[in-house]
Design a protein around this motif. Structure first.
Motif, PDB file in Angstrom:
ATOM      1  N   PRO A  96      -6.152   0.564   3.827  1.00 27.24           N
ATOM      2  CA  PRO A  96      -6.464  -0.031   5.332  1.00 27.24           C
ATOM      3  C   PRO A  96      -5.262   0.010   6.544  1.00 27.24           C
ATOM      4  CG  PRO A  96      -7.431  -1.466   3.614  1.00 27.24           C
ATOM      5  CD  PRO A  96      -6.384  -0.625   2.960  1.00 27.24           C
ATOM      6  N   GLN A  97      -4.032  -0.191   6.052  1.00 32.04           N
ATOM      7  CA  GLN A  97      -2.924  -0.173   6.826  1.00 32.04           C
ATOM      8  C   GLN A  97      -2.605   1.152   7.405  1.00 32.04           C
ATOM      9  OE1 GLN A  97       0.524  -2.114   5.160  1.00 32.04           O
ATOM     10  NE2 GLN A  97      -0.702  -3.850   4.685  1.00 32.04           N
ATOM     11  N   SER A  98      -3.232   2.271   6.576  1.00 32.24           N
ATOM     12  CA  SER A  98      -3.096   3.467   7.230  1.00 32.24           C
ATOM     13  C   SER A  98      -4.353   4.205   7.829  1.00 32.24           C
ATOM     14  CB  SER A  98      -2.839   4.476   6.093  1.00 32.24           C
ATOM     15  OG  SER A  98      -1.705   4.092   5.378  1.00 32.24           O
TER      16      SER A  98
ATOM     17  N   LEU B 266      -2.477  -2.006 -10.317  1.00 34.26           N
ATOM     18  CA  LEU B 266      -2.501  -0.853  -9.349  1.00 34.26           C
ATOM     19  C   LEU B 266      -4.029  -1.378  -8.907  1.00 34.26           C
ATOM     20  CD1 LEU B 266      -2.428   1.689  -7.598  1.00 34.26           C
ATOM     21  CD2 LEU B 266      -3.036   2.776  -9.605  1.00 34.26           C
ATOM     22  N   VAL B 267      -4.164  -1.399  -7.403  1.00 34.15           N
ATOM     23  CA  VAL B 267      -5.541  -1.480  -6.947  1.00 34.15           C
ATOM     24  C   VAL B 267      -5.937  -0.099  -6.571  1.00 34.15           C
ATOM     25  CG1 VAL B 267      -6.823  -2.534  -5.046  1.00 34.15           C
ATOM     26  CG2 VAL B 267      -5.343  -3.844  -6.152  1.00 34.15           C
TER      27      VAL B 267
ATOM     28  N   ALA C 255       0.461  -2.490  -6.644  1.00 30.01           N
ATOM     29  CA  ALA C 255       0.473  -1.214  -5.907  1.00 30.01           C
ATOM     30  C   ALA C 255      -0.942  -1.302  -5.442  1.00 30.01           C
ATOM     31  CB  ALA C 255       0.769   0.133  -6.482  1.00 30.01           C
ATOM     32  N   HIS C 256      -1.154  -0.230  -4.442  1.00 26.21           N
ATOM     33  CA  HIS C 256      -2.658  -0.136  -3.881  1.00 26.21           C
ATOM     34  C   HIS C 256      -2.698   1.287  -3.067  1.00 26.21           C
ATOM     35  CE1 HIS C 256      -5.838  -2.076  -0.741  1.00 26.21           C
ATOM     36  NE2 HIS C 256      -6.185  -0.701  -1.265  1.00 26.21           N
TER      37      HIS C 256
ATOM     38  N   GLU D 285       0.662  -1.138   0.116  1.00 30.08           N
ATOM     39  CA  GLU D 285       0.028   0.086   0.207  1.00 30.08           C
ATOM     40  C   GLU D 285       0.798   1.053   0.020  1.00 30.08           C
ATOM     41  OE1 GLU D 285      -2.777  -0.065   3.427  1.00 30.08           O
ATOM     42  OE2 GLU D 285      -3.442  -2.255   2.778  1.00 30.08           O
ATOM     43  N   GLY D 286       0.191   2.249  -0.663  1.00 26.99           N
ATOM     44  CA  GLY D 286       1.355   3.551  -0.653  1.00 26.99           C
ATOM     45  C   GLY D 286       1.554   3.954  -2.043  1.00 26.99           C
TER      46      GLY D 286
END
Ligand code: KIV
Length: 280
Positions: A143-145, A180-181, A137-138, A116-117
C-alpha cells in the motif's frame, strides 16, 4: 508462552498455520492475546481505519510509536507484536532504516518490524537484522506504493510479474527476513512461492496456501464500511452491534432511563441539608 522468531518459524516446519491480526490499541491487544493469536500487527493501515486517511502515505513514525506502545502493553502473554515501518522511514537510507526500526523496538516495545518491498530494500533488511531486530517483509500489493502501482490491485498476474515476485521473495529471505506477508496475490502463485521459501508466508488476499493469515480486524469484525475487500470474511457483525448500542445510549439519555439508581454515587442527606442551609 510468548511467541518468538523461533516458535513462529517452527510452525511452518510443523505445518501449523500462523495467525495474525492487525491491532492498534491496548484493550483490543489484551483480547487478541487472550484469544491466542500468534502475532499482532500494528499496521500502518491505522492510517485508514483509525485516522481516516485514504491511504497509508501520511502515517508517521510518531503515529506508529503511539499505537505500538499501547499494543505492546496489552500483549504480554502470547502474541509477538510486529510494527509497520511507515512510508519514508526506511526507503530513504539504510541509516534511517536502522534508526527508525530501533525506535520502534526501544520506544514502541515491538518484537519485530515490518517493511514493504523486495530487492530494493534488501540492504535495509540486512542492516536491521544485523542490529538484532527481527524483520517481516511485505510483497505483492504494497500500500505504501499505491501512487506508483496505480491503485490497490492484485499483483503477480503475468508470468513476468510472478517471476519478479518469486525473485523478490527469495531476496528478502536471503537478506534475513523471518516472515513474509503476501498481499493480494493469486492463490496458486502465493502457494507456489510459499513452497519455495523456508520462511513462513502470511497471506492477506493470497489464498489458503500461505503458511498463515492476516486480516485488518475492523474488516473481519464488520466495523469498517469505507470499502469491502473481496478477501475478507466477517467473523462477527460488530459494526451493527456498536451502531445499535450507540443508538440505545442516545435514546436512554434522552428518555432519562440512563443513568439509573445503580449507576449513581451516594452522599448523606445531612451533608446535602447542610449545603442547602449554607447557601441560603
Ligand atoms: O498495515 C497493514 O495492516 C498491513 C496488513 C494489510 C498486512 O500491512
Amino acid at each position: 508462552m510468548k511467541q518468538t522468531v523461533q516458535t513462529i518459524q517452527a510452525k511452518k516446519q510443523r505445518g501449523e498455520k500462523i495467525t495474525m491480526l492487525t491491532c492498534y490499541d491496548y484493550t483490543t491487544a489484551k483480547l487478541m492475546d487472550a484469544a491466542g493469536l500468534d502475532m499482532l500487527l500494528v499496521g500502518d493501515s491505522l492510517g485508514n481505519v483509525i485516522l481516516g486517511y485514504e491511504d497509508t502515505v501520511s502515517v508517521t513514525m510518531e503515529d506508529m510509536l503511539h499505537h505500538a506502545k499501547a499494543v505492546a502493553r496489552g500483549a504480554k502473554e502470547n502474541a509477538m507484536v510486529v510494527v509497520d515501518m511507515p512510508f519514508l522511514s526506511y526507503q530513504t537510507s539504510v541509516y534511517d532504516a536502522v534508526v527508525n526500526a530501533g525506535r520502534l523496538m526501544k520506544e514502541g516495545r515491538a518484537g519485530a518490524v515490518k517493511l514493504e518491498g523486495g530487492a530494493v530494500v534488501c540492504d535495509q533488511i540486512r542492516a536491521i537484522v544485523q542490529a538484532s531486530i527481527p524483520v517481516v517483509a511485505h510483497l505483492g500489493m504494497t500500500p505504501q506504493s499505491v501512487n506508483t502501482m496505480g491503485g490497490f490491485k492484485v499483483q503477480g498476474k503475468t508470468a513476468d510479474a510472478a517471476k519478479k515476485l518469486l525473485a523478490d521473495a527469495k531476496a528478502v529471505e536471503e537478506a534475513g527476513a523471518f516472515v513474509l506477508v503476501l498481499e493480494c496475490v493469486p492463490a496458486k502463485l502465493a502457494a507456489w512461492i510459499s513452497g519455495k521459501l523456508t520462511i513462513p508466508t502470511i497471506g492477506i488476499g493470497a489464498g489458503a496456501g500461505c503458511d498463515g493469515q492476516v486480516l485488518v480486524y475492523q474488516d473481519m469484525l464488520g466495523m469498517f464500511s469505507d470499502y469491502q475487500p473481496k478477501f475478507v470474511r466477517h467473523f462477527a457483525d460488530v459494526g451493527s452491534v456498536m451502531r445499535d448500542a450507540f443508538a440505545q445510549y442516545q435514546e436512554a439519555v434522552h428518555d432519562g432511563s440512563f443513568p439509573a439508581k445503580e449507576h449513581e454515587f451516594a452522599i448523606s442527606d445531612e451533608i446535602m441539608a447542610q449545603l442547602e442551609q449554607e447557601e441560603k
